[in-house]
Design a protein around this motif. Sequence first.
Motif, PDB file in Angstrom:
ATOM      1  N   TRP A 138       0.855  -1.190   0.000  1.00  8.26           N
ATOM      2  CA  TRP A 138       0.000   0.000   0.000  1.00  8.26           C
ATOM      3  C   TRP A 138       0.887   1.235   0.000  1.00  8.26           C
ATOM      4  O   TRP A 138       1.620   1.507   0.946  1.00  8.26           O
ATOM      5  CB  TRP A 138      -0.913  -0.003   1.221  1.00  8.26           C
ATOM      6  CG  TRP A 138      -1.772   1.230   1.325  1.00  8.26           C
ATOM      7  CD1 TRP A 138      -1.519   2.340   2.064  1.00  8.26           C
ATOM      8  CD2 TRP A 138      -2.997   1.480   0.638  1.00  8.26           C
ATOM      9  NE1 TRP A 138      -2.514   3.274   1.901  1.00  8.26           N
ATOM     10  CE2 TRP A 138      -3.447   2.770   1.025  1.00  8.26           C
ATOM     11  CE3 TRP A 138      -3.772   0.749  -0.253  1.00  8.26           C
ATOM     12  CZ2 TRP A 138      -4.611   3.328   0.552  1.00  8.26           C
ATOM     13  CZ3 TRP A 138      -4.940   1.303  -0.730  1.00  8.26           C
ATOM     14  CH2 TRP A 138      -5.354   2.576  -0.329  1.00  8.26           C
ATOM     15  N   MET A 139       0.846   1.984  -1.087  1.00  5.37           N
ATOM     16  CA  MET A 139       1.700   3.169  -1.209  1.00  5.37           C
ATOM     17  C   MET A 139       1.099   4.106  -2.254  1.00  5.37           C
ATOM     18  O   MET A 139       1.487   4.086  -3.423  1.00  5.37           O
ATOM     19  CB  MET A 139       3.121   2.778  -1.608  1.00  5.37           C
ATOM     20  CG  MET A 139       4.116   3.929  -1.570  1.00  5.37           C
ATOM     21  SD  MET A 139       5.795   3.404  -2.050  1.00  5.37           S
ATOM     22  CE  MET A 139       6.182   2.288  -0.698  1.00  5.37           C
ATOM     23  N   PRO A 140       0.119   4.920  -1.863  1.00  9.74           N
ATOM     24  CA  PRO A 140      -0.482   5.851  -2.827  1.00  9.74           C
ATOM     25  C   PRO A 140       0.582   6.743  -3.463  1.00  9.74           C
ATOM     26  O   PRO A 140       1.422   7.328  -2.776  1.00  9.74           O
ATOM     27  CB  PRO A 140      -1.450   6.663  -1.959  1.00  9.74           C
ATOM     28  CG  PRO A 140      -1.776   5.754  -0.814  1.00  9.74           C
ATOM     29  CD  PRO A 140      -0.515   5.000  -0.539  1.00  9.74           C
ATOM     30  N   HIS A 141       0.544   6.852  -4.790  1.00 10.06           N
ATOM     31  CA  HIS A 141       1.541   7.625  -5.521  1.00 10.06           C
ATOM     32  C   HIS A 141       1.003   7.913  -6.911  1.00 10.06           C
ATOM     33  O   HIS A 141       0.111   7.229  -7.396  1.00 10.06           O
ATOM     34  CB  HIS A 141       2.861   6.851  -5.620  1.00 10.06           C
ATOM     35  CG  HIS A 141       2.729   5.567  -6.387  1.00 10.06           C
ATOM     36  ND1 HIS A 141       2.123   4.433  -5.859  1.00 10.06           N
ATOM     37  CD2 HIS A 141       3.103   5.231  -7.654  1.00 10.06           C
ATOM     38  CE1 HIS A 141       2.139   3.467  -6.754  1.00 10.06           C
ATOM     39  NE2 HIS A 141       2.712   3.924  -7.856  1.00 10.06           N
ATOM     40  N   PHE A 142       1.543   8.906  -7.547  1.00 14.07           N
ATOM     41  CA  PHE A 142       1.139   9.220  -8.914  1.00 14.07           C
ATOM     42  C   PHE A 142       2.173  10.156  -9.528  1.00 14.07           C
ATOM     43  O   PHE A 142       2.114  11.373  -9.345  1.00 14.07           O
ATOM     44  CB  PHE A 142      -0.243   9.878  -8.954  1.00 14.07           C
ATOM     45  CG  PHE A 142      -0.894   9.833 -10.310  1.00 14.07           C
ATOM     46  CD1 PHE A 142      -1.656   8.744 -10.691  1.00 14.07           C
ATOM     47  CD2 PHE A 142      -0.735  10.886 -11.194  1.00 14.07           C
ATOM     48  CE1 PHE A 142      -2.255   8.693 -11.934  1.00 14.07           C
ATOM     49  CE2 PHE A 142      -1.327  10.849 -12.444  1.00 14.07           C
ATOM     50  CZ  PHE A 142      -2.097   9.756 -12.814  1.00 14.07           C
ATOM     51  N   ALA A 143       3.153   9.585 -10.219  1.00 18.82           N
ATOM     52  CA  ALA A 143       4.171  10.402 -10.877  1.00 18.82           C
ATOM     53  C   ALA A 143       3.535  11.189 -12.019  1.00 18.82           C
ATOM     54  O   ALA A 143       2.501  10.803 -12.575  1.00 18.82           O
ATOM     55  CB  ALA A 143       5.294   9.512 -11.406  1.00 18.82           C
ATOM     56  N   ARG A 144       4.162  12.274 -12.403  1.00 20.29           N
ATOM     57  CA  ARG A 144       3.587  13.172 -13.409  1.00 20.29           C
ATOM     58  C   ARG A 144       3.331  12.477 -14.744  1.00 20.29           C
ATOM     59  O   ARG A 144       2.369  12.788 -15.438  1.00 20.29           O
ATOM     60  CB  ARG A 144       4.516  14.371 -13.621  1.00 20.29           C
ATOM     61  CG  ARG A 144       4.485  15.380 -12.487  1.00 20.29           C
ATOM     62  CD  ARG A 144       5.460  16.506 -12.743  1.00 20.29           C
ATOM     63  NE  ARG A 144       6.839  16.030 -12.764  1.00 20.29           N
ATOM     64  CZ  ARG A 144       7.890  16.801 -13.029  1.00 20.29           C
ATOM     65  NH1 ARG A 144       7.706  18.083 -13.301  1.00 20.29           N
ATOM     66  NH2 ARG A 144       9.109  16.300 -13.027  1.00 20.29           N
ATOM     67  N   ILE A 171       3.033   5.785 -14.049  1.00 20.31           N
ATOM     68  CA  ILE A 171       2.463   6.197 -12.757  1.00 20.31           C
ATOM     69  C   ILE A 171       3.494   5.982 -11.651  1.00 20.31           C
ATOM     70  O   ILE A 171       3.567   6.735 -10.679  1.00 20.31           O
ATOM     71  CB  ILE A 171       1.167   5.421 -12.461  1.00 20.31           C
ATOM     72  CG1 ILE A 171       0.055   5.880 -13.414  1.00 20.31           C
ATOM     73  CG2 ILE A 171       0.725   5.617 -11.015  1.00 20.31           C
ATOM     74  CD1 ILE A 171      -1.236   5.105 -13.280  1.00 20.31           C
ATOM     75  N   ASP A 172       4.316   4.945 -11.799  1.00 24.15           N
ATOM     76  CA  ASP A 172       5.393   4.687 -10.836  1.00 24.15           C
ATOM     77  C   ASP A 172       6.637   5.506 -11.138  1.00 24.15           C
ATOM     78  O   ASP A 172       7.593   5.486 -10.356  1.00 24.15           O
ATOM     79  CB  ASP A 172       5.763   3.202 -10.847  1.00 24.15           C
ATOM     80  CG  ASP A 172       4.617   2.308 -10.418  1.00 24.15           C
ATOM     81  OD1 ASP A 172       3.746   2.780  -9.672  1.00 24.15           O
ATOM     82  OD2 ASP A 172       4.586   1.140 -10.833  1.00 24.15           O
ATOM     83  N   GLY A 173       6.650   6.199 -12.273  1.00 20.61           N
ATOM     84  CA  GLY A 173       7.851   6.901 -12.717  1.00 20.61           C
ATOM     85  C   GLY A 173       8.641   6.028 -13.677  1.00 20.61           C
ATOM     86  O   GLY A 173       8.637   4.800 -13.559  1.00 20.61           O
ATOM     87  N   TYR A 174       9.314   6.642 -14.615  1.00 26.69           N
ATOM     88  CA  TYR A 174      10.035   5.882 -15.643  1.00 26.69           C
ATOM     89  C   TYR A 174      11.104   4.979 -15.038  1.00 26.69           C
ATOM     90  O   TYR A 174      11.246   3.823 -15.427  1.00 26.69           O
ATOM     91  CB  TYR A 174      10.669   6.848 -16.647  1.00 26.69           C
ATOM     92  CG  TYR A 174      11.355   6.165 -17.805  1.00 26.69           C
ATOM     93  CD1 TYR A 174      10.616   5.580 -18.822  1.00 26.69           C
ATOM     94  CD2 TYR A 174      12.754   6.101 -17.865  1.00 26.69           C
ATOM     95  CE1 TYR A 174      11.249   4.952 -19.890  1.00 26.69           C
ATOM     96  CE2 TYR A 174      13.387   5.473 -18.928  1.00 26.69           C
ATOM     97  CZ  TYR A 174      12.626   4.898 -19.931  1.00 26.69           C
ATOM     98  OH  TYR A 174      13.251   4.267 -20.983  1.00 26.69           O
ATOM     99  N   GLN A 175      11.837   5.496 -14.059  1.00 22.49           N
ATOM    100  CA  GLN A 175      12.921   4.709 -13.467  1.00 22.49           C
ATOM    101  C   GLN A 175      12.367   3.498 -12.713  1.00 22.49           C
ATOM    102  O   GLN A 175      12.781   2.357 -12.932  1.00 22.49           O
ATOM    103  CB  GLN A 175      13.750   5.584 -12.525  1.00 22.49           C
ATOM    104  CG  GLN A 175      14.981   4.898 -11.942  1.00 22.49           C
ATOM    105  CD  GLN A 175      16.067   4.662 -12.967  1.00 22.49           C
ATOM    106  OE1 GLN A 175      16.253   5.463 -13.879  1.00 22.49           O
ATOM    107  NE2 GLN A 175      16.780   3.553 -12.823  1.00 22.49           N
ATOM    108  N   VAL A 176      11.421   3.754 -11.820  1.00 26.55           N
ATOM    109  CA  VAL A 176      10.873   2.666 -11.001  1.00 26.55           C
ATOM    110  C   VAL A 176       9.959   1.767 -11.820  1.00 26.55           C
ATOM    111  O   VAL A 176      10.002   0.537 -11.709  1.00 26.55           O
ATOM    112  CB  VAL A 176      10.104   3.249  -9.795  1.00 26.55           C
ATOM    113  CG1 VAL A 176       9.401   2.145  -9.016  1.00 26.55           C
ATOM    114  CG2 VAL A 176      11.058   4.011  -8.888  1.00 26.55           C
ATOM    115  N   ASN A 221      -2.807   0.750  -9.824  1.00 25.49           N
ATOM    116  CA  ASN A 221      -1.443   1.199 -10.101  1.00 25.49           C
ATOM    117  C   ASN A 221      -1.038   2.424  -9.282  1.00 25.49           C
ATOM    118  O   ASN A 221       0.160   2.636  -9.044  1.00 25.49           O
ATOM    119  CB  ASN A 221      -1.272   1.501 -11.589  1.00 25.49           C
ATOM    120  CG  ASN A 221       0.103   1.173 -12.118  1.00 25.49           C
ATOM    121  OD1 ASN A 221       0.273   0.797 -13.257  1.00 25.49           O
ATOM    122  ND2 ASN A 221       1.111   1.294 -11.280  1.00 25.49           N
ATOM    123  N   SER A 222      -2.003   3.219  -8.847  1.00 24.32           N
ATOM    124  CA  SER A 222      -1.649   4.435  -8.109  1.00 24.32           C
ATOM    125  C   SER A 222      -1.777   4.283  -6.594  1.00 24.32           C
ATOM    126  O   SER A 222      -1.136   5.042  -5.851  1.00 24.32           O
ATOM    127  CB  SER A 222      -2.505   5.607  -8.583  1.00 24.32           C
ATOM    128  OG  SER A 222      -3.880   5.336  -8.410  1.00 24.32           O
TER     129      SER A 222
END
Length: 476
Positions: A68-74, A120-125, A469-470
């Motif tokens: 569980w880790m709410p996130h949303f990369a640009r 959504i996780d970022g390109y790197q991750v 995913n987010s």
Amino acid sequence: MSTVLGPTRPQDDEVPGTPERRGPRLRGDLVAVALGCALVAASALYGWNRIDAGVPILVGWPPVLAEWMPHFARGGVAAVVVAVLVVTFGPTLAARLRWGALLAVTYLAAAAWTFSLALIDGYQVGIVDRLTTPTEYLVEVDRYPGLVPFLTTFADRIVGMTPDTLVTHSSGHPPLATLVYVWIADLFGVGGEPAGLVTLFVGASASVAVAVTIGALGGLRWGSQSDLRSASEAGRAIARRYIPFGVLFPGAVWVGVSADGLFAAVFAWAVAFFALGAVRRGVGGSLLCLLAGLVFGASLFLSYGLAAAGLLPVAVAVLVRRWWPLAVAAVGVLVVVGLFHLGGFFWFDGYTQVKLRYYQVGEYGLLRPYRYWVWANLAALLLALGPAVVAGLRRTVWWPRRAPVALLALVAAALVAIAVADLSGLSKSEVERIWLPFGTWLVLACALLPVRSARWWLAAQAVLALLVNSLLLTTW
């Protein structure tokens, strides 16, 4: 073979290939979705109960392997844009575009959806780092000894806890899975970025292969001789209803990036080549079936579990009522098996060793409780399939007469493969990615949903994928 089942331009909730217009009501679909939600909720609550009791469920957020880790990369904004475009324009474009152009657009849209979800996780991750963990194939790429020593020692390196033992993913799959990443490194460069991008963009093609398959077979029925042109038109009408759902497949969360998404696409293209060959006669049809057999054979050396998916080509052969295509494809499979055997690896030796490794002391297969995962697996699968697939499957069960026989056969074969994999005890958890080769075929059931409600179901699929995913940080 067979003829067309009905009109090629369905209206309202009429399904191509069926004579009846009146179908199941929305209320039944919603009940089925509610039951699916209840299964997911029960698996989550019971899973947390087992974790609190000290039982090694071994996932961070049951029933899926995630935290569980709410996130949303640009970059994830692109996923919202793709979802809105497909929901708004997907059904119309699928109905109007010429077939070849539609398949091209389908791939581009599916690739955009899968790629943007990963962002959504970022390109790197989300892409670069996905395949670089200590359990992934890239570890074996770095210590690849050459083809002959790799194959001749592969089975002996599956079991054990020595420095030379294969890492988890390489040991759990036949050698071609690792060789694919060796070849990607040779062609595109080493590291997680080329490996992740190739995996993602190959995996995104699965929906096109499924569309090609149902396009070739969807208009067939038992009975008189086939009019291939008319049958193809009816089949493509079914495919057009499936395609927007194939694009917004929630399982794309794990297609980008996991090797199982790539495996799903390879197997799907094997079925597509076989379907195209099976409905044709002459040298062209035989060559396509032989190609299908070679790709089927390759898929067996990507994942042991794809042996269960062999029911799909059998279903195709039954549909066309010709066994010669299956015999030709079998030749292709045997060629691949023979080449690996000559190289030093026998498929059954590897499978036997994998079963030993799976239940080795300290391995997750031994620790994860079968009594929980045998039903929680199904809940994890539902999160990859989405509510629209649940509603579509409900219609195949309660109103099978309204479903084209090819659609029923392919969906049933995938369901049987899932049941075999589940009951075997060799798929305890992580099936949201492991069962992607089966789940992609269940999305065909969405073609049975009424046209008038298609956009609502598509929106539900997109919202589920975006939420998963987010809100959760998935391992793949």
